[in-house]
Structures are given as structure tokens and as C-alpha cells.
Scaffold this active site. Structure first.
Site, PDB file in Angstrom:
ATOM      1  NE  ARG A 189      -3.280   0.114   2.977  1.00 42.25           N
ATOM      2  CZ  ARG A 189      -2.771   0.352   4.201  1.00 42.25           C
ATOM      3  NH1 ARG A 189      -2.181   1.492   4.461  1.00 42.25           N
ATOM      4  NH2 ARG A 189      -2.870  -0.565   5.143  1.00 42.25           N
ATOM      5  CE1 TYR A 215     -13.191  12.197 -17.363  1.00 41.03           C
ATOM      6  CE2 TYR A 215     -12.845  11.896 -15.022  1.00 41.03           C
ATOM      7  CZ  TYR A 215     -13.148  11.379 -16.256  1.00 41.03           C
ATOM      8  OH  TYR A 215     -13.404  10.051 -16.386  1.00 41.03           O
ATOM      9  CG  ASP A 222      -6.822  16.125 -15.496  1.00 41.57           C
ATOM     10  OD1 ASP A 222      -6.128  15.497 -16.328  1.00 41.57           O
ATOM     11  OD2 ASP A 222      -7.838  15.645 -14.968  1.00 41.57           O
ATOM     12  CE  LYS A 245      -9.557   8.068 -19.246  1.00 45.91           C
ATOM     13  NZ  LYS A 245      -9.871   9.370 -18.706  1.00 45.91           N
TER      14      LYS A 245
HETATM   15  C1  LIG Z   1     -10.340   9.798 -17.471  1.00 48.38           C
HETATM   16  C2  LIG Z   1      -9.949  11.094 -16.893  1.00 48.38           C
HETATM   17  C3  LIG Z   1      -9.759  11.236 -15.513  1.00 48.38           C
HETATM   18  C4  LIG Z   1     -10.025  10.121 -14.541  1.00 48.38           C
HETATM   19  O1  LIG Z   1      -9.198   9.048 -14.717  1.00 48.38           O
HETATM   20  P1  LIG Z   1      -9.621   7.535 -14.325  1.00 48.38           P
HETATM   21  O2  LIG Z   1      -8.353   6.806 -14.589  1.00 48.38           O
HETATM   22  O3  LIG Z   1     -10.754   7.159 -15.204  1.00 48.38           O
HETATM   23  O4  LIG Z   1     -10.006   7.543 -12.891  1.00 48.38           O
HETATM   24  C5  LIG Z   1      -9.364  12.479 -15.042  1.00 48.38           C
HETATM   25  N1  LIG Z   1      -9.184  13.521 -15.868  1.00 48.38           N
HETATM   26  C6  LIG Z   1      -9.373  13.419 -17.193  1.00 48.38           C
HETATM   27  C7  LIG Z   1      -9.149  14.609 -18.052  1.00 48.38           C
HETATM   28  C8  LIG Z   1      -9.752  12.207 -17.766  1.00 48.38           C
HETATM   29  O5  LIG Z   1      -9.955  12.120 -19.083  1.00 48.38           O
END
Ligand SMILES: *Cc1c(COP(=O)(O)O)cnc(C)c1O
Length: 388
Positions: free
Chosen positions: A54, A106, A178, A203
């Protein structure tokens, strides 16, 4: 901005750094790919300093070393998902603090702030950071943190990160960016003043739609300590297997992005020229409202295209379903092309007024362009548009 990054004299290129991670933690075997370390616990006093997964694991550390290398920063911490990474940052705030957010964040970030952290006394204010008055708002409201995302989802609005950070840094307000839509390869938030660069590694970074993960990069030791603390204290850690997959995925990130970006640039122009398309949004196109900022801030236009079609909801949906090489699905950044209908999918829970304000209507579609042959994607799109 304070930084305790050591100065390197020689740094290999991004593709090389994406492929050559640091230690494999298996030096006796000569293994080319690192093994997966599923162990939950580690013998006390081991040379790697591991104790319990963890709070750290060889697979986390391998991934963190590649991520900090491609981001060209001092530290990276990995999490179980992008949302876990967001949670880690939000957990450093306290009752009464204000987070000044870009209004197009997001959806899950908005939900986390409004439906979870608000109950713990965290306040949020939402502004359009492309509006010059937002800079005055920073000075007036003196937030505890600023939260940005650029390009935004799904309208690909481009915020001037450097300009916002200059104002924030002068007042010692930490800025979170982000960076999921760009990754470190297309945009470097830390180099233009951000305190924390957050990525959903689910992603582009992993790129194969088969693992979830998140990461936070920083040059500040204080923030790094807060992130590793949040990782273990809140149980936000990823699984060793997912880290292993993501480490493998990164090796081809520069190659994948190169193809995805060149496909996207060509398809954006093709879409814009078709009579069934009302308008197209793509950061590097001349008709993008913040093209100048995009050209200065991003190394390329990315691989997401948003378009508004000349069709009602049913026609737009039929268009999406008629595509052969674009799967109708949420998410983005994988090798396979996807199409999404934000009004009924990613933004389905957003109320009608907000949707209208954000510019999300029934004719809007968002493409995540993959690595397929451009000719196949192009003829697929042409056929579907001709039928619209
Ligand atoms: C998908 C996404 C997230 C969240 O990520 P997860 O891995 O799905 O929890 C946060 N910010 C953006 C811009 C995203 O496209």
C-alpha cells in the site's frame, strides 16, 4: 517556483526514456522486462526499502521512474486511477479552503468536489479561465488551490497555463493541471509554473484500454511527501500488475502519439471540409478560438477532435453507430479509435442548462483518434458523413 530538481548534464530523448526504465529489481536474472511483484509485504530491512505494497512496491517504483523521466521532473507518485490521484490532492485541503476551478473540468473531478469534499467543508468556485477577468478572481478570492485542465473535455478549450500560474505563483497558490489529454509529451505544465501535473494513465500513457491508473508529478519535495502519504493513508495505491501493464504501455507512447496526432490533424481538416459538419474543434486549427495559446503551449494538437454535426440526436447517434472503425464508447487515448456522444454519455448526468452553457448539444460528437491507417479512418468517416 521552488524546485529541488538536480541538474542533469545529459538526457536521452523522450522515446529512449520511455523505453529504458530504471531498475528492474531483478538484477540476478538479466530479465529485459521487469517481473510483476504481487507480494503484499516485504522482509524488513530489504535494500529497496519496501515494507508493504500500500505504501510502495517495485512495480510502482519502476513506473514512477519512467513517469518522472518523461515529465522531466523530480518526483512521480502512482495511484489506482486518475480519480484516486485527484482524491490524493484534494485530501491535502481542509475545511474552509477554497479551490478555484476551471468550469470545464472532467466530470468526475466536479462530482468529487461537489458531492464528496463539499460535505467535509471544502468550497469550490468555478470560472472560465479563458476569460481575462479570471485572473482578477485569483487575487480577489485568494483560493487555497487552483485546478486547471487544458484542453478541456469535450470542447477542447485551451487555457493559458503559464499566464494563470504567473499570477498564482506570485501569491504562492499551488496550481494543479490535469494533463491527461496531452501527457508530458505534448505539454509540460511543471515547466510553465504548475505545482502538480496530474495524469490519468488509463488514457494515452497506458494506451491499450486494459488498465486503470493515475499519476502526479511534481518538483517539490513537500508535495511529493504529501502524495506518498495520501497513497498509503487513503489506500489509493494501484495494483502491481496494472503498473506493469502501464510501464509496458509507455514504451510505445511516443510512437503511438505520433501516429494518433498525425491521423487527428488530417481527420480534423477532413471533417471541417464536409458539408454535413457544422463546425470542428481541434487545438491547432486556424478556426480554434485559442489556437495561438495552443501553438505556444502544446507540442502538437493532440488526438481528440470534437465536431458538431448537421443532424438531430437520432441522426447523430446513427452516424456514430454506422462507423466501422470507431467504437461508440467513453474513455480516450487508446490505440483504437473511439467516438463518444457527450450529451448522452460522458455528460448524461449534467443538467440541461449547464450542458447548454458548456456548448454540449445533441449534435456534438467527440473522437478519440487511434493508430489505425489514416485511409481506413478517413473513408469510414466519409461514408458515414455522406449518409447523414
Ligand atoms: C479519465 C480522466 C480522468 C479520470 O481518470 P480515471 O483513470 O478514469 O479515474 C481524469 N481527468 C481526465 C481529463 C480524464 O480524461
Amino acid at each position: 517556483m521552488s524546485s529541488d530538481k538536480p541538474q542533469n548534464h545529459y538526457s536521452p530523448g523522450l522515446s529512449t526514456r520511455s523505453i529504458h526504465h530504471g531498475e528492474s529489481f531483478a538484477s540476478d536474472t538479466g530479465t529485459v522486462m521487469p517481473p510483476i511483484f504481487p507480494s503484499s509485504t516485504f522482509e524488513h530491512g530489504n535494500p529497496g526499502g519496501f515494507d508493504y505494497t500500500r505504501s510502495g512496491n517495485p512495480n510502482f517504483r519502476i513506473l514512477e521512474s519512467v513517469l518522472s523521466s518523461i515529465e522531466d521532473c523530480s518526483y512521480a507518485t502512482v495511484f489506482g486511477s486518475g480519480v484516486s490521484a485527484i482524491t490524493a490532492i484534494a485530501s491535502t485541503l481542509k475545511t474552509g479552503d477554497l479551490v478555484l476551478c476551471e468550469e470545464n473540468l472532467y466530470g468526475c473531478t466536479i462530482r468529487l468536489f461537489e458531492q464528496i469534499f463539499q460535505r467535509f467543508g471544502l468550497n469550490t468556485a468555478w470560472v472560465d479561465f479563458t476569460d481575462a477577468s479570471s485572473l482578477t478572481t485569483i487575487t480577489e478570492k485568494k483560493p487555497a488551490m487552483i485546478w486547471l485542465e487544458s484542453p478541456t473535455n469535450p470542447l477542447l478549450k485551451i487555457l493559458d497555463i503559464s499566464k494563470i500560474c504567473t499570477v498564482a505563483n506570485a501569491q504562492k497558490i499551488p496550481v494543479v493541471v490535469d494533463n491527461t489529454f496531452c501527457t508530458a509529451l505534448l505539454q509540460s505544465p511543471l515547466k510553465i509554473g504548475a505545482t502538480l501535473s496530474l495524469t490519468s494513465t488509463t488514457k494515452y500513457i497506458n494506451g491499450h484500454s486494459d488498465a486503470l491508473g493515475g499519476a502526479i508529478c511534481t518538483n517539490e519535495r513537500k508535495w511529493q511527501d504529501l502524495m506518498t502519504f495520501a497513497q498509503k493513508a487513503l489506500g489509493l495505491q494501484p495494483s502491481p500488475f496494472d503498473c506493469w501493464l502501464i510501464t509496458r504501455g509507455i514504451k510505445t507512447l511516443p510512437l503511438r502519439l505520433e501516429r494518433q496526432v498525425s491521423n487527428a490533424a488530417a481527420l480534423a481538416d477532413q471533417l471541417a471540409a464536409h458539408p454535413s459538419v457544422k463546425w470542428v474543434r481541434y487545438p491547432f486549427r486556424g478556426d480554434h478560438p485559442q489556437q495561438n495559446v495552443a501553438l505556444r503551449q502544446m507540442n502538437a494538437g493532440g488526438a481528440i477532435i470534437t465536431a458538431n454535426l448537421k443532424g438531430n440526436q437520432n441522426q447523430t447517434f446513427s452516424f456514430c453507430k454506422s462507423l466501422k472503425f470507431f467504437t461508440l464508447a467513453e474513455s480516450l487515448g487508446g490505440v483504437e479509435s473511439l467516438i463518444c456522444h457527450p450529451a448522452t454519455m460522458t455528460h448524461a448526468s449534467v443538467d440541461a442548462t449547464t450542458k447548454a452553457h458548456l456548448g454540449i448539444d445533441e449534435s456534438l460528437v467527440r473522437f478519440s483518434i487511434g493508430c489505425e491507417d489514416l485511409s481506413d479512418l478517413s473513408s469510414d468517416l466519409k461514408k458515414a458523413l455522406d449518409q447523414l
